[in-house]
Design a protein around this motif. Sequence first.
Motif: not given
Length: 199
Positions: A60-84
């Motif tokens: 569910h997270i494999g493309a997060v960094d490439r998409i966030r960087d391409k569009y300059g957007i923020k990422v939201y996740i539940h605090e219990k999985e921030k280290d995951w």
Amino acid sequence: MKWKQIPLGLLQTNCYIVYNENNSCLIVDPGDNPKKLSTVIEQLELKPEAIVLTHAHFDHIGAVDRIRDKYGIKVYIHEKEKDWLSDPALNGSKHFMLNEPIKVRAADHLINDEGVMSIGSFKFEVFETPGHSPGSISIYFSDAEFVLAGDALFNGGIGRTDLPGGNHNQLIRSIDEKLMSLPEQTEVLPGHGPTTPLV
């Protein structure tokens, strides 16, 4: 409010683009194939506002960094999985036959409670639905009558609970107390497979 389902990656994990009449969109669970995902976004002429993760398993997270960087957007996740995000043992990528473990930079915003949430021009309700994983959430758009349920509830089944932090009884409670309490006309948008009516 509209949505588009885009299966991505080896496990065909459903990424969802939720978009409105202003052509703004939220990206939910960009698991892989950033080029394919960005092609769809551009074909629809959408403007991404944020990435929201239902949970932090690798598919569910494999493309997060490439998409966030391409569009300059923020990422939201539940605090219990921030280290995951940065820990392949927790996000599961260490245990699967992958070319390399998945490591994602820290989220920009942590979700630490249930309730109504706003991101840009979007307003929705967050439900904590643990069981598949400790920080699993479901994202409910009441006006549009759909819920993004991650890997809690599928068409004809429920999420697995044999991964780190999984708990079968907790998942059943999440489904019964949170998802099944929604209006019966609610459409469930799962993390894998086709959508399903709630009842």
